[in-house]
Design a protein around this motif. Structure first.
Motif, PDB file in Angstrom:
ATOM      1  N   ARG A 333     -10.878 -17.477 -41.556  1.00  0.00           N
ATOM      2  CA  ARG A 333     -11.058 -17.288 -40.113  1.00  0.00           C
ATOM      3  C   ARG A 333     -10.911 -15.814 -39.721  1.00  0.00           C
ATOM      4  NH1 ARG A 333      -7.905 -17.639 -35.402  1.00  0.00           N
ATOM      5  NH2 ARG A 333      -8.970 -18.683 -33.680  1.00  0.00           N
ATOM      6  N   GLU A 334      -9.896 -15.142 -40.259  1.00  0.00           N
ATOM      7  CA  GLU A 334      -9.649 -13.748 -39.886  1.00  0.00           C
ATOM      8  C   GLU A 334     -10.774 -12.835 -40.364  1.00  0.00           C
ATOM      9  OE1 GLU A 334      -7.586 -15.741 -41.464  1.00  0.00           O
ATOM     10  OE2 GLU A 334      -6.134 -16.173 -39.867  1.00  0.00           O
ATOM     11  N   ALA A 335     -11.321 -13.121 -41.530  1.00  0.00           N
ATOM     12  CA  ALA A 335     -12.431 -12.309 -42.036  1.00  0.00           C
ATOM     13  C   ALA A 335     -13.667 -12.497 -41.168  1.00  0.00           C
ATOM     14  CB  ALA A 335     -12.734 -12.686 -43.482  1.00  0.00           C
ATOM     15  N   ALA A 336     -13.899 -13.721 -40.711  1.00  0.00           N
ATOM     16  CA  ALA A 336     -15.044 -13.989 -39.836  1.00  0.00           C
ATOM     17  C   ALA A 336     -14.893 -13.250 -38.516  1.00  0.00           C
ATOM     18  CB  ALA A 336     -15.161 -15.488 -39.598  1.00  0.00           C
ATOM     19  N   GLN A 337     -13.700 -13.279 -37.952  1.00  0.00           N
ATOM     20  CA  GLN A 337     -13.467 -12.580 -36.689  1.00  0.00           C
ATOM     21  C   GLN A 337     -13.708 -11.082 -36.847  1.00  0.00           C
ATOM     22  OE1 GLN A 337      -9.438 -14.022 -36.108  1.00  0.00           O
ATOM     23  NE2 GLN A 337     -10.092 -15.302 -34.394  1.00  0.00           N
ATOM     24  N   ALA A 338     -13.237 -10.505 -37.930  1.00  0.00           N
ATOM     25  CA  ALA A 338     -13.422  -9.067 -38.157  1.00  0.00           C
ATOM     26  C   ALA A 338     -14.906  -8.725 -38.298  1.00  0.00           C
ATOM     27  CB  ALA A 338     -12.649  -8.644 -39.405  1.00  0.00           C
TER      28      ALA A 338
END
Length: 346
Positions: A333-338
Motif C-alpha cells: 500500500r505504501e509503495a502504491a501511494q508513493a
C-alpha cells in the motif's frame, strides 16, 4: 444492499424493434430503422434514418426512479452548456417539447423514454492501449468532472451500490463470490476500505460524477485510437467524492503485467494536470481502486447467480477485475501511494 427492488435486480423492459420504430416516429418525429443495442438494465435501440443520421432510443428500466432518470437527462443538458466540446450524447426533445416521455409497462409502472444522439467511434475495449490514449482519457474525465462541478439536482442522495462509498456493504454479497483464496483477497480489500477509506468519505470533495468510465463506455475515433470520440452511459451517476470517480476509471487502466500502477499513474497524472487532486485524495486511491474491483466482482457474482441467462454479459469485466485484484495484492500500500504521489508531482 439497501437497493431492493431496483434496476440492478429488475429485468429490463421488453420492447421490440418494430415498437421502437413506432415510438421514435410518433414521439420524436424520427423515422428510421431500429437495431437493438446491448444493455444490462434498459431497452436501447439505434435508430438509423434514410439520410444516415443516427439516434439512440432508450426506454428506462421501470424499477429506476423517475428522479434518477431525470438526473441523467439534466446532467447531459448541463454538460452541453458548460463544455460543449466534450464528446457526450445530446438529448433531443420530443414533439411535445419534453426531453422525457412517460410510458407504462404491463403492470402500470412508468417508464421514461428518451432520444439521444448516436456517437460514432470504436469501443475502447476493442483497440490497443497507448500512453497518449491514456493521457487523453484522463484529461477528458477531468473535464467532465469539472463540467459537473456546479450541477445540482434533487437526486443528490440517490443510493447506488456501484458507488464506492458504499463498499462497506459488499460484505453482504461476499457469499456469492467463489470460495477460496480469491474470496480472501476481496475480504482484505474490504477490511482496508473499512479502516482507511470509509472514515475519510465525509471529508472529501463531492459532487455528481459519471461513475462508470469503463472501456465499454468510451469510444475512440476509428482513424485515430488516441482521440476520445465519446463518453457514454450516465446511468450510474451519483453524488460521491470525486476521487471515487477517478478510482472507477483507474481500475480499468491497470497494467496486468509488472507494476499494476504503471499505466494508472500516467492516467491519474493527466487527470491531475486538469483537475488537481488533494494529497489525501491521492493517498486513498490505492484503497478506492481496489474497492472498485471488489465491487465489480461482488455485484457481478450476485447478479450472475440471479440471471444465469445473461451471465456472460454480466461477468464481462470480471476477468480483468480479478487480474487487477491479484496484482494489487502483490503491491504494498505504501509503495502504491508513493508512486501515485510522484505521478501527480510530475
Amino acid at each position: 444492499m439497501s437497493q431492493s427492488p431496483d434496476s440492478l435486480s429488475s429485468p429490463k423492459p421488453t420492447l421490440s424493434a418494430e415498437e421502437a420504430v413506432v415510438l421514435a416516429e410518433s414521439r420524436f418525429g424520427v423515422r428510421g430503422t431500429a437495431y437493438q443495442l446491448t444493455s444490462e438494465r434498459d431497452a436501447n435501440f439505434r435508430i438509423r434514418t434514410a439520410d444516415g443520421a443516427g439516434y439512440v432510443l432508450k426506454l428506462a428500466n421501470p424499477a429506476e426512479e423517475e428522479a434518477v432518470t431525470n438526473l441523467q437527462t439534466m446532467a447531459l443538458l448541463h454538460i452541453a452548456q458548460r463544455d460543449p466540446d466534450l464528446p457526450v450524447q445530446r438529448v433531443f426533445p420530443s414533439l411535445s417539447g419534453r426531453h422525457e416521455e412517460i410510458l407504462t409497462d404491463a403492470e402500470g409502472r412508468p417508464m421514461v423514454l428518451r432520444l439521444f444522439s448516436y456517437l460514432e467511434g470504436t469501443p475502447l475495449h476493442q483497440v490497443p492501449r497507448s500512453p497518449t490514449q491514456r493521457r487523453n482519457l484522463g484529461a477528458h474525465l477531468a473535464r467532465l468532472t469539472c463540467a459537473l462541478a456546479d450541477f445540482s439536482h434533487s437526486a443528490t442522495h440517490h443510493d447506488l451500490q456501484w458507488d464506492i462509498k458504499h463498499a462497506h456493504r459488499l460484505w453482504d454479497l461476499l457469499p456469492y463470490v467463489e470460495a477460496g483464496a480469491r474470496r480472501g483477497l476481496v475480504e482484505q480489500i474490504l477490511r482496508n476500505f473499512d479502516e482507511f477509506a470509509l472514515p475519510a468519505m465525509p471529508q472529501l470533495r463531492a459532487h455528481f460524477v459519471h461513475n462508470d468510465l469503463n472501456p465499454y463506455n468510451v469510444l475512440v475515433a476509428e482513424e485515430d485510437h488516441d482521440r476520445i470520440a465519446g463518453i457514454l452511459d450516465f446511468g450510474d451517476m451519483v453524488w460521491t467524492p470525486l476521487v471515487n470517480d477517478l478510482a472507477v476509471a483507474s481500475s480499468y487502466q491497470l497494467a496486468l503485467e509488472g507494476n499494476p500502477l504503471e499505466d494508472v499513474a500516467e492516467f491519474i497524472g493527466a487527470y491531475h494536470a486538469v483537475l488537481p487532486l488533494e494529497a489525501r485524495e491521492i493517498d486513498l486511491l490505492y484503497d478506492l481502486i481496489a474497492a472498485r474491483m471488489a465491487t465489480t466482482i461482488c455485484i457481478a457474482s450476485w447478479r450472475a447467480s440471479r440471471y444465469p441467462e445473461n451471465r456472460d454479459y454480466i461477468l464481462r469485466n470480471a476477468p480483468r477485475a480479478w487480474a487487477g485484484i491479484e496484482a494489487f495484492a502483490r503491491l504494498p500500500r505504501e509503495a502504491a501511494q508513493a508512486q501515485l504521489r510522484r505521478a501527480c508531482v510530475a
